[in-house]
Scaffold this motif. Structure first.
Motif, PDB file in Angstrom:
ATOM      1  N   UNK A   1     -44.163  27.009 -78.714  1.00 40.24           N
ATOM      2  CA  UNK A   1     -43.466  27.832 -79.645  1.00 40.24           C
ATOM      3  C   UNK A   1     -44.491  29.318 -79.421  1.00 40.24           C
ATOM      4  N   UNK A   2     -45.578  28.951 -79.619  1.00 37.68           N
ATOM      5  CA  UNK A   2     -46.397  30.389 -79.645  1.00 37.68           C
ATOM      6  C   UNK A   2     -46.264  30.908 -78.174  1.00 37.68           C
ATOM      7  N   UNK A   3     -46.118  30.138 -77.100  1.00 38.98           N
ATOM      8  CA  UNK A   3     -46.111  30.550 -75.742  1.00 38.98           C
ATOM      9  C   UNK A   3     -44.747  31.245 -75.427  1.00 38.98           C
ATOM     10  N   UNK A   4     -43.774  30.778 -76.313  1.00 40.23           N
ATOM     11  CA  UNK A   4     -42.018  31.402 -76.054  1.00 40.23           C
ATOM     12  C   UNK A   4     -42.180  32.476 -77.050  1.00 40.23           C
ATOM     13  N   UNK A   5     -43.140  32.570 -78.162  1.00 40.11           N
ATOM     14  CA  UNK A   5     -42.977  33.601 -78.903  1.00 40.11           C
ATOM     15  C   UNK A   5     -41.949  33.622 -80.030  1.00 40.11           C
ATOM     16  N   UNK A   6     -41.804  32.283 -80.395  1.00 38.70           N
ATOM     17  CA  UNK A   6     -40.876  31.943 -81.258  1.00 38.70           C
ATOM     18  C   UNK A   6     -41.295  31.592 -82.622  1.00 38.70           C
ATOM     19  N   UNK A   7     -40.900  32.251 -83.640  1.00 32.31           N
ATOM     20  CA  UNK A   7     -41.472  32.034 -85.264  1.00 32.31           C
ATOM     21  C   UNK A   7     -41.171  30.700 -85.781  1.00 32.31           C
TER      22      UNK A   7
ATOM     23  N   UNK B   1     -41.583  36.356 -70.691  1.00 32.63           N
ATOM     24  CA  UNK B   1     -41.973  36.365 -69.284  1.00 32.63           C
ATOM     25  C   UNK B   1     -42.492  35.156 -68.855  1.00 32.63           C
ATOM     26  N   UNK B   2     -43.104  34.400 -69.729  1.00 31.06           N
ATOM     27  CA  UNK B   2     -43.586  33.173 -69.300  1.00 31.06           C
ATOM     28  C   UNK B   2     -42.782  32.362 -68.491  1.00 31.06           C
ATOM     29  N   UNK B   3     -41.418  32.228 -68.958  1.00 27.91           N
ATOM     30  CA  UNK B   3     -40.308  31.414 -68.125  1.00 27.91           C
ATOM     31  C   UNK B   3     -39.890  31.757 -66.809  1.00 27.91           C
ATOM     32  N   UNK B   4     -40.361  33.082 -66.818  1.00 26.67           N
ATOM     33  CA  UNK B   4     -39.624  33.635 -65.279  1.00 26.67           C
ATOM     34  C   UNK B   4     -39.926  32.793 -64.003  1.00 26.67           C
ATOM     35  N   UNK B   5     -41.186  32.145 -63.856  1.00 24.17           N
ATOM     36  CA  UNK B   5     -41.459  31.362 -62.652  1.00 24.17           C
ATOM     37  C   UNK B   5     -40.589  30.130 -62.806  1.00 24.17           C
ATOM     38  N   UNK B   6     -40.067  29.727 -63.862  1.00 22.93           N
ATOM     39  CA  UNK B   6     -39.440  28.744 -63.747  1.00 22.93           C
ATOM     40  C   UNK B   6     -37.711  28.792 -63.727  1.00 22.93           C
ATOM     41  N   UNK B   7     -37.528  29.962 -63.548  1.00 20.52           N
ATOM     42  CA  UNK B   7     -36.149  30.846 -63.614  1.00 20.52           C
ATOM     43  C   UNK B   7     -35.910  31.382 -62.231  1.00 20.52           C
ATOM     44  N   UNK B   8     -36.699  31.152 -61.218  1.00 17.70           N
ATOM     45  CA  UNK B   8     -36.538  31.946 -59.963  1.00 17.70           C
ATOM     46  C   UNK B   8     -36.794  33.276 -60.118  1.00 17.70           C
ATOM     47  N   UNK B   9     -37.846  33.686 -61.185  1.00 17.94           N
ATOM     48  CA  UNK B   9     -38.216  34.861 -61.262  1.00 17.94           C
ATOM     49  C   UNK B   9     -37.428  35.936 -62.124  1.00 17.94           C
ATOM     50  N   UNK B  10     -36.232  35.426 -62.745  1.00 19.41           N
ATOM     51  CA  UNK B  10     -35.387  36.126 -63.391  1.00 19.41           C
ATOM     52  C   UNK B  10     -35.756  35.980 -64.794  1.00 19.41           C
ATOM     53  N   UNK B  11     -35.809  36.954 -65.681  1.00 18.04           N
ATOM     54  CA  UNK B  11     -35.848  36.871 -66.958  1.00 18.04           C
ATOM     55  C   UNK B  11     -34.418  37.058 -68.012  1.00 18.04           C
ATOM     56  N   UNK B  12     -33.695  37.780 -67.428  1.00 20.56           N
ATOM     57  CA  UNK B  12     -32.322  38.147 -68.027  1.00 20.56           C
ATOM     58  C   UNK B  12     -31.279  37.348 -67.708  1.00 20.56           C
ATOM     59  N   UNK B  13     -30.423  36.866 -68.808  1.00 20.17           N
ATOM     60  CA  UNK B  13     -29.198  36.181 -68.400  1.00 20.17           C
ATOM     61  C   UNK B  13     -28.410  37.189 -68.872  1.00 20.17           C
TER      62      UNK B  13
END
Length: 426
Positions: A311-317, A411-423
């Motif tokens: 959760x810390x890496x994902x910035x979630x409270x 940002x940390x998820x971008x590599x797992x989403x083909x470089x995309x951050x925005x849906x």
RNA sequence: GGAGAGGUGGCUGAGCGGUUGAAAGCGCCGGUCUCGAAAACCGGUUUGGCCGAAAGGUCAACGUGAGUUCAAAUCUCACCCUCUCCGCCA
């Protein structure tokens, strides 16, 4: 399963600690003690007769080899044999009754667990981050997901029924990416060995971790094959070492596994029916540890930290709470829950539950280790979500939703989403 | 799914219905020897229940469960699993 010797030697202490759980299980203690006493009496009677039979049977063999008459001894032993058979039937019945009860008695809470009745009595241990602020009223995930066409609840219901999720497009990609993100974190970052277990589980394994026999109605079951759909990876992974004796140098063992989790949620009808907070199938990455008893509580703290890291890496409270005696699960001696903040719900959602089951499961599943002195002892088993995916998905959508309806992911998820951050919507 | 073979201790592998909880070998632990090691030699080496303060005693377990017998690893039946061949199949 509790140690029968503990109940035999300290029935009052056991009764007290079961009472703290508030489910009335302490009422069975006297019954258990009585059955145990009866069983021991029967066993010692039966053993004495067997000792006699063993001696005389040897004499018969010796006499026969010398060609002497043995008919009187044979007749006497036939009678003894009948008596033994009667005693053994009684032993088996007593044993089954005793074991049947023991298997339904929950674990004892650890002394550090606060007494309490229900979730309202769970103390908060710590918080991380803070609730995000919005310039608009944050929407619930089902509105965000349907608007972006990444979640489709009506069609999930058409395919299966209520309580199932259909992920589409970027939603499906995100779910898959999160699984990989979590597995990479725990394997590379935290030292867990990745496991990909079977999802259909036999009865012995389900008893081993405590789902059966007591919670049969919560499980999906294949009647033709006596197999159950895994309700959590804890079940197959903990059973990896069932009926084994590990070497103490092997401990602690860290395993993590992705599996879908199948839960009937019997008795939960009408609760949290909207969206994907309580569903019959969800994805989860689970951590399991086989620990030496001396260090299992240190291992529990580390496991909670491993889950928090997600959760810390994902910035979630989130906040960490300690479950009180009345709110703990069946097999656990001590449990921390991690609850992530979901702005669209205006609520915290449980995304992880980390428990030390001590030897409760290893006694059922017969998982031991040989200690330094060569003695066989039960390992301590721990399990923790690292984390549950559906609710994590919810928290991500609701936390990172933008005013224009899009979702800007960390940002940390971008590599797992083909470089995309925005849906974005179409 | 069909046919056949088989399931014994950490492993390999013996075991006429009666001192077989189980030969032998390997491995492992301890010892002798050695400056040390190897080799050799000697000893030890499954698990659980019950009784006992302990020493020790006793019972049970040879895939699982029933059965035959005074006595079962050894005989009978059912089930489970593994292997080989055939069929089917991602």
């Amino acid at each position: 399963m509790l140690d029968i010797k503990l109940i035999r030697d300290n029935p009052d202490a056991v009764r007290k600690r079961l009472a703290d759980r508030g489910r009335g299980d302490e009422a069975a203690v006297d019954k258990i003690a009585a059955l145990d006493q009866r069983r021991r009496k029967l066993v010692s009677d039966s053993d004495a007769l067997k000792a006699l039979r063993n001696i005389v049977s040897k004499e018969i063999g010796a006499l026969k080899s010398k060609g002497q008459d043995t008919s009187d001894k044979v007749a006497a032993m036939k009678k003894v044999g009948d008596d033994i058979a009667a005693l053994d039937r009684d032993i088996t019945a007593t044993d089954e009754e005793l074991r049947g009860i023991l298997l339904t008695i929950p674990n004892l809470p650890h002394p550090s667990v606060p007494e309490g009745k229900d979730a309202a009595d769970n103390p908060e241990i710590r918080q991380w981050g803070h609730k995000p602020e919005f310039t608009f009223k944050p929407k619930p995930h089902w509105e965000i997901g349907e608007a972006l066409d990444i979640l489709d609840f009506p069609r999930a219901t058409k395919i299966s029924g209520s309580g199932f999720i259909l992920y589409k497009g970027a939603g499906a990609r995100l779910e898959r990416g999160l699984i990989n993100f979590l597995l990479d974190l725990h394997t590379r970052g935290h030292g867990y060995m990745e496991i990909f277990p079977p999802f259909l589980i036999n009865r012995a394994s389900m008893i081993g971790t405590g789902q059966l026999p007591k919670f049969e109605e919560d499980m999906y079951r294949l009647r033709d094959d006596e197999l159950y759909l895994a309700p959590t990876a804890e079940v197959p992974v903990s059973n990896i070492h069932r009926d084994e004796i590990l070497r103490h140098e092997q401990l602690p063992l860290y395993y993590c596994a992705y599996t879908p989790c199948f839960r009937r949620e019997a008795g939960a009808a009408g609760k949290e029916t909207r969206g994907m907070i309580r569903v019959h199938q969800f994805d989860k990455v689970e951590m399991v540890k086989f620990s030496h008893p001396d260090s299992s509580y240190d291992e529990l703290e580390k496991m909670v930290a491993n889950a928090e890291k997600v959760l810390q890496l994902l910035g979630l409270h989130y906040r960490v709470i300690l479950l009180c005696t009345g709110d703990m699960g069946f097999a656990s001696a001590k449990t921390y829950d991690i609850e992530v903040w979901a702005p669209g719900q205006d609520a915290y959602l449980e995304v992880s539950s980390c428990s030390n089951c001590e030897d409760f499961q290893s006694r059922r599943a017969n998982i031991r280790f040989k200690d330094k002195d060569g003695k066989n002892r039960f390992v301590h088993l721990l399990n923790g979500s690292g984390t549950a995916l559906a609710r994590l998905f919810v928290a991500l959508l609701e936390t990172y939703q933008q005013a224009d309806g899009s979702v800007l992911l960390p940002e940390i998820l971008a590599p797992y989403l083909g470089g995309v951050r925005t849906i974005r919507g179409k």
